[in-house]
Motif scaffolding. Sequence first.
Motif, PDB file in Angstrom:
ATOM      1  N   LEU A 115       0.883 -19.227  -1.737  1.00 46.22           N
ATOM      2  CA  LEU A 115       1.273 -20.616  -1.473  1.00 46.22           C
ATOM      3  C   LEU A 115       2.406 -21.056  -2.402  1.00 46.22           C
ATOM      4  CD1 LEU A 115       0.873 -23.260   0.022  1.00 46.22           C
ATOM      5  CD2 LEU A 115      -0.866 -23.872  -1.677  1.00 46.22           C
ATOM      6  N   SER A 116       2.283 -20.802  -3.680  1.00 45.29           N
ATOM      7  CA  SER A 116       3.349 -21.210  -4.607  1.00 45.29           C
ATOM      8  C   SER A 116       4.634 -20.434  -4.339  1.00 45.29           C
ATOM      9  CB  SER A 116       2.907 -21.053  -6.058  1.00 45.29           C
ATOM     10  OG  SER A 116       2.679 -19.703  -6.371  1.00 45.29           O
ATOM     11  N   ASN A 117       4.518 -19.162  -3.969  1.00 42.80           N
ATOM     12  CA  ASN A 117       5.710 -18.374  -3.653  1.00 42.80           C
ATOM     13  C   ASN A 117       6.454 -18.959  -2.451  1.00 42.80           C
ATOM     14  OD1 ASN A 117       5.063 -16.647  -5.741  1.00 42.80           O
ATOM     15  ND2 ASN A 117       4.356 -14.995  -4.426  1.00 42.80           N
ATOM     16  N   VAL A 118       5.712 -19.333  -1.413  1.00 44.82           N
ATOM     17  CA  VAL A 118       6.343 -19.899  -0.211  1.00 44.82           C
ATOM     18  C   VAL A 118       6.958 -21.261  -0.537  1.00 44.82           C
ATOM     19  CG1 VAL A 118       5.885 -20.833   2.098  1.00 44.82           C
ATOM     20  CG2 VAL A 118       4.953 -18.613   1.440  1.00 44.82           C
ATOM     21  N   LEU A 119       6.234 -22.094  -1.271  1.00 46.28           N
ATOM     22  CA  LEU A 119       6.763 -23.417  -1.614  1.00 46.28           C
ATOM     23  C   LEU A 119       8.049 -23.317  -2.429  1.00 46.28           C
ATOM     24  CD1 LEU A 119       3.507 -25.410  -2.445  1.00 46.28           C
ATOM     25  CD2 LEU A 119       5.046 -25.727  -0.502  1.00 46.28           C
ATOM     26  N   VAL A 120       8.050 -22.477  -3.441  1.00 47.85           N
ATOM     27  CA  VAL A 120       9.254 -22.318  -4.268  1.00 47.85           C
ATOM     28  C   VAL A 120      10.383 -21.706  -3.446  1.00 47.85           C
ATOM     29  CG1 VAL A 120      10.215 -21.052  -6.235  1.00 47.85           C
ATOM     30  CG2 VAL A 120       8.023 -22.216  -6.459  1.00 47.85           C
ATOM     31  N   SER A 121      10.057 -20.726  -2.603  1.00 44.00           N
ATOM     32  CA  SER A 121      11.072 -20.036  -1.800  1.00 44.00           C
ATOM     33  C   SER A 121      11.723 -20.935  -0.762  1.00 44.00           C
ATOM     34  CB  SER A 121      10.460 -18.827  -1.090  1.00 44.00           C
ATOM     35  OG  SER A 121      10.002 -17.893  -2.020  1.00 44.00           O
ATOM     36  N   VAL A 122      11.049 -21.990  -0.368  1.00 40.97           N
ATOM     37  CA  VAL A 122      11.616 -22.912   0.618  1.00 40.97           C
ATOM     38  C   VAL A 122      12.219 -24.144  -0.063  1.00 40.97           C
ATOM     39  CG1 VAL A 122      11.061 -24.414   2.570  1.00 40.97           C
ATOM     40  CG2 VAL A 122      10.125 -22.099   2.478  1.00 40.97           C
ATOM     41  N   LEU A 123      11.485 -24.741  -0.994  1.00 41.06           N
ATOM     42  CA  LEU A 123      11.940 -25.996  -1.588  1.00 41.06           C
ATOM     43  C   LEU A 123      13.150 -25.828  -2.510  1.00 41.06           C
ATOM     44  CD1 LEU A 123       8.503 -27.696  -2.344  1.00 41.06           C
ATOM     45  CD2 LEU A 123      10.076 -28.133  -0.443  1.00 41.06           C
ATOM     46  N   LEU A 124      13.167 -24.805  -3.325  1.00 37.23           N
ATOM     47  CA  LEU A 124      14.297 -24.610  -4.239  1.00 37.23           C
ATOM     48  C   LEU A 124      15.605 -24.344  -3.487  1.00 37.23           C
ATOM     49  CD1 LEU A 124      15.019 -24.611  -7.245  1.00 37.23           C
ATOM     50  CD2 LEU A 124      14.668 -22.151  -7.226  1.00 37.23           C
ATOM     51  N   PRO A 125      15.635 -23.439  -2.502  1.00 34.23           N
ATOM     52  CA  PRO A 125      16.889 -23.274  -1.742  1.00 34.23           C
ATOM     53  C   PRO A 125      17.325 -24.547  -1.010  1.00 34.23           C
ATOM     54  CG  PRO A 125      15.541 -21.352  -1.451  1.00 34.23           C
ATOM     55  CD  PRO A 125      14.695 -22.363  -2.178  1.00 34.23           C
ATOM     56  N   PHE A 126      16.373 -25.314  -0.473  1.00 33.02           N
ATOM     57  CA  PHE A 126      16.752 -26.577   0.167  1.00 33.02           C
ATOM     58  C   PHE A 126      17.353 -27.530  -0.853  1.00 33.02           C
ATOM     59  CE2 PHE A 126      14.360 -25.563   4.042  1.00 33.02           C
ATOM     60  CZ  PHE A 126      15.215 -26.097   4.984  1.00 33.02           C
ATOM     61  N   GLY A 127      16.786 -27.576  -2.056  1.00 29.58           N
ATOM     62  CA  GLY A 127      17.340 -28.420  -3.113  1.00 29.58           C
ATOM     63  C   GLY A 127      18.745 -27.992  -3.501  1.00 29.58           C
ATOM     64  N   VAL A 128      18.955 -26.681  -3.633  1.00 33.89           N
ATOM     65  CA  VAL A 128      20.290 -26.165  -3.951  1.00 33.89           C
ATOM     66  C   VAL A 128      21.259 -26.473  -2.815  1.00 33.89           C
ATOM     67  CG1 VAL A 128      21.618 -24.034  -4.299  1.00 33.89           C
ATOM     68  CG2 VAL A 128      19.463 -24.376  -5.512  1.00 33.89           C
TER      69      VAL A 128
END
Length: 152
Positions: A115-128
Amino acid sequence: MRLAFNLAILAASLSYTWIAFTDLDLLTANGRLGPGFFPRAIGVALVVAVLYNLIADRRAGLNAAEADTPNARDILVFVVLSLAFVAMLDLVGGLVAMIVYMLVALSIFNPGRHLSNVLVSVLLPFGVFLMFDTWLNANLPQGPIPLPLWLR
């Protein structure tokens, strides 16, 4: 070996930062942030981080026998993933390439935390992506399939 590695990274960081400050403009003719803003920020952060690491190692009294040496397999995996990321940028676009890269890297280096891997993998690139697209007004590679209108 750790000291030599940190000194090599420091030299590369200083070179990168020098180029960012001497060859790239901080502001455009309109007074907006130019192509040199982000590279300058990254360069300064790299130099500060490596200097901090060198000082922390010195204070801890680490020597070659005490220092943790990374696993050669992990380094090879990281290099291969990074090269694949660069190759994917033009093939699938910046946003998709970042999501795939982070998801694969986190799955390998942070196993079991799906769950944390998917959240970071989606949210961080969207933020960038949003930072580049809206704040810096710089486009990432689009790839062959255009992004939906609400993302552009």
